[in-house]
Scaffold this active site. Structure first.
Site, PDB file in Angstrom:
ATOM      1  N   ASP A  40      42.475  51.014  31.292  1.00 46.84           N
ATOM      2  CA  ASP A  40      43.765  50.362  31.090  1.00 46.84           C
ATOM      3  C   ASP A  40      43.916  50.023  29.609  1.00 46.84           C
ATOM      4  O   ASP A  40      42.978  49.573  28.957  1.00 46.84           O
ATOM      5  CB  ASP A  40      43.860  49.086  31.939  1.00 46.84           C
ATOM      6  CG  ASP A  40      45.294  48.575  32.051  1.00 46.84           C
ATOM      7  OD1 ASP A  40      45.881  48.694  33.147  1.00 46.84           O
ATOM      8  OD2 ASP A  40      45.825  48.061  31.032  1.00 46.84           O
ATOM      9  N   ILE A  41      45.122  50.199  29.091  1.00 48.45           N
ATOM     10  CA  ILE A  41      45.381  49.989  27.667  1.00 48.45           C
ATOM     11  C   ILE A  41      45.342  48.497  27.311  1.00 48.45           C
ATOM     12  O   ILE A  41      45.154  48.136  26.148  1.00 48.45           O
ATOM     13  CB  ILE A  41      46.753  50.627  27.285  1.00 48.45           C
ATOM     14  CG1 ILE A  41      46.809  50.988  25.827  1.00 48.45           C
ATOM     15  CG2 ILE A  41      47.912  49.740  27.701  1.00 48.45           C
ATOM     16  CD1 ILE A  41      48.002  51.872  25.478  1.00 48.45           C
ATOM     17  N   ASN A  98      49.649  47.160  42.761  1.00 51.48           N
ATOM     18  CA  ASN A  98      50.949  46.491  42.794  1.00 51.48           C
ATOM     19  C   ASN A  98      51.989  47.461  43.334  1.00 51.48           C
ATOM     20  O   ASN A  98      52.022  48.627  42.931  1.00 51.48           O
ATOM     21  CB  ASN A  98      51.322  46.039  41.381  1.00 51.48           C
ATOM     22  CG  ASN A  98      50.373  44.993  40.849  1.00 51.48           C
ATOM     23  OD1 ASN A  98      50.000  44.068  41.565  1.00 51.48           O
ATOM     24  ND2 ASN A  98      49.952  45.145  39.599  1.00 51.48           N
ATOM     25  N   GLU A 106      54.702  47.894  37.347  1.00 52.10           N
ATOM     26  CA  GLU A 106      55.401  48.276  36.111  1.00 52.10           C
ATOM     27  C   GLU A 106      55.532  49.785  35.973  1.00 52.10           C
ATOM     28  O   GLU A 106      56.529  50.272  35.459  1.00 52.10           O
ATOM     29  CB  GLU A 106      54.654  47.724  34.890  1.00 52.10           C
ATOM     30  CG  GLU A 106      54.733  46.209  34.788  1.00 52.10           C
ATOM     31  CD  GLU A 106      53.805  45.651  33.712  1.00 52.10           C
ATOM     32  OE1 GLU A 106      53.171  46.445  32.987  1.00 52.10           O
ATOM     33  OE2 GLU A 106      53.723  44.416  33.626  1.00 52.10           O
ATOM     34  N   VAL A 107      54.496  50.498  36.371  1.00 56.96           N
ATOM     35  CA  VAL A 107      54.515  51.957  36.201  1.00 56.96           C
ATOM     36  C   VAL A 107      54.720  52.606  37.573  1.00 56.96           C
ATOM     37  O   VAL A 107      53.906  52.401  38.485  1.00 56.96           O
ATOM     38  CB  VAL A 107      53.205  52.455  35.556  1.00 56.96           C
ATOM     39  CG1 VAL A 107      53.228  53.973  35.419  1.00 56.96           C
ATOM     40  CG2 VAL A 107      52.988  51.796  34.190  1.00 56.96           C
ATOM     41  N   HIS A 111      48.952  53.707  41.489  1.00 56.63           N
ATOM     42  CA  HIS A 111      47.678  53.520  40.786  1.00 56.63           C
ATOM     43  C   HIS A 111      46.927  52.355  41.392  1.00 56.63           C
ATOM     44  O   HIS A 111      47.520  51.404  41.890  1.00 56.63           O
ATOM     45  CB  HIS A 111      47.879  53.302  39.290  1.00 56.63           C
ATOM     46  CG  HIS A 111      48.851  52.214  38.943  1.00 56.63           C
ATOM     47  ND1 HIS A 111      50.214  52.391  39.015  1.00 56.63           N
ATOM     48  CD2 HIS A 111      48.665  50.937  38.535  1.00 56.63           C
ATOM     49  CE1 HIS A 111      50.829  51.280  38.656  1.00 56.63           C
ATOM     50  NE2 HIS A 111      49.917  50.367  38.368  1.00 56.63           N
ATOM     51  N   HIS A 113      44.071  49.523  40.341  1.00 53.50           N
ATOM     52  CA  HIS A 113      43.317  48.879  39.268  1.00 53.50           C
ATOM     53  C   HIS A 113      41.906  48.616  39.788  1.00 53.50           C
ATOM     54  O   HIS A 113      41.737  48.107  40.905  1.00 53.50           O
ATOM     55  CB  HIS A 113      43.937  47.524  38.908  1.00 53.50           C
ATOM     56  CG  HIS A 113      45.324  47.592  38.349  1.00 53.50           C
ATOM     57  ND1 HIS A 113      45.595  47.415  37.009  1.00 53.50           N
ATOM     58  CD2 HIS A 113      46.526  47.787  38.953  1.00 53.50           C
ATOM     59  CE1 HIS A 113      46.906  47.492  36.814  1.00 53.50           C
ATOM     60  NE2 HIS A 113      47.490  47.720  37.976  1.00 53.50           N
TER      61      HIS A 113
HETATM   62  P1  AMP Z   1      51.185  47.776  37.154  1.00 54.98           P
HETATM   63  O1  AMP Z   1      51.782  46.446  36.766  1.00 54.98           O
HETATM   64  O2  AMP Z   1      50.293  47.677  38.358  1.00 54.98           O
HETATM   65  O3  AMP Z   1      52.238  48.852  37.266  1.00 54.98           O
HETATM   66  O4  AMP Z   1      50.196  48.137  35.994  1.00 54.98           O
HETATM   67  C1  AMP Z   1      50.460  49.060  34.990  1.00 54.98           C
HETATM   68  C2  AMP Z   1      49.248  49.056  34.091  1.00 54.98           C
HETATM   69  O5  AMP Z   1      49.322  50.186  33.259  1.00 54.98           O
HETATM   70  C3  AMP Z   1      49.139  47.825  33.170  1.00 54.98           C
HETATM   71  O6  AMP Z   1      47.908  47.167  33.415  1.00 54.98           O
HETATM   72  C4  AMP Z   1      49.210  48.434  31.767  1.00 54.98           C
HETATM   73  O7  AMP Z   1      48.388  47.771  30.843  1.00 54.98           O
HETATM   74  C5  AMP Z   1      48.765  49.859  32.023  1.00 54.98           C
HETATM   75  N1  AMP Z   1      49.255  50.853  31.070  1.00 54.98           N
HETATM   76  C6  AMP Z   1      50.521  51.030  30.637  1.00 54.98           C
HETATM   77  N2  AMP Z   1      50.585  52.063  29.772  1.00 54.98           N
HETATM   78  C7  AMP Z   1      49.320  52.555  29.670  1.00 54.98           C
HETATM   79  C8  AMP Z   1      48.723  53.631  28.929  1.00 54.98           C
HETATM   80  N3  AMP Z   1      49.450  54.418  28.118  1.00 54.98           N
HETATM   81  N4  AMP Z   1      47.391  53.843  29.067  1.00 54.98           N
HETATM   82  C9  AMP Z   1      46.651  53.051  29.880  1.00 54.98           C
HETATM   83  N5  AMP Z   1      47.154  52.027  30.600  1.00 54.98           N
HETATM   84  C10 AMP Z   1      48.466  51.791  30.497  1.00 54.98           C
END
Ligand code: AMP
Length: 132
Positions: A40-41, A98, A106-107, A111, A113
């Site tokens: 994770d970034i 999530n 968010e994405v 995925h 974690h």
């Molecule tokens: P979520 O809130 O479960 O959708 O989590 C999205 C996760 O993606 C967050 O923990 C971010 O820090 C992570 N994230 C977003 N962009 C990147 C990226 N380019 N590389 C790695 N992790 C990312």
């Protein structure tokens, strides 16, 4: 289209789709035919790795409704493999996914974690209305 009426259509330009296509760099830790894992970034624990399926699934809701048995089994086996490979299995770790607005997703690519490397504390923060 997505496999459940509550999930939005899959967005091919989401950041994880771009990572899968190699358009955005990532610190990869594992890859097989079903899954890709990368750091994770913005890590929230000493070990914070994301595991994503190779397929175009918006969320766990979408994945669990629409993916084949082979994809589902392959993905979850990969999650376990990654935890073992990262060395967090012996002391324990946490899986989290999530889903949608209440989940804080968010994405919009499914995925999981993987958190480890320290005691992770309570499962959820208190909601603001619970106070303290
Ligand atoms: P979520 O809130 O479960 O959708 O989590 C999205 C996760 O993606 C967050 O923990 C971010 O820090 C992570 N994230 C977003 N962009 C990147 C990226 N380019 N590389 C790695 N992790 C990312």
């Amino acid at each position: 289209m997505s496999a459940t009426p509550t999930a939005p259509a899959y967005d091919d330009n989401n950041v994880f789709a771009r990572i899968l296509r190699g358009e955005i760099p990532s610190k990869r830790v594992y890859e097989d035919e079903f899954a890709l894992a990368f750091h994770d970034i913005n890590p929230q624990a000493p070990v914070h790795v994301l595991v994503i399926p190779k397929g175009r699934w918006v969320s766990f809701a979408d994945f669990s409704a629409g993916a084949s048995a082979q994809e589902i089994a392959g993905f979850w086996r990969a999650v376990g493999h990654v935890a073992r490979q990262l060395g967090i299995e012996a002391n324990g770790y946490r899986l989290l996914s999530n889903i949608g607005a209440n989940g804080g997703q968010e994405v919009p690519h499914f995925h999981v974690h993987l958190f480890g490397g320290r005691r992770l504390g309570r499962m959820l923060p208190k909601a603001p209305e619970e106070g303290r």
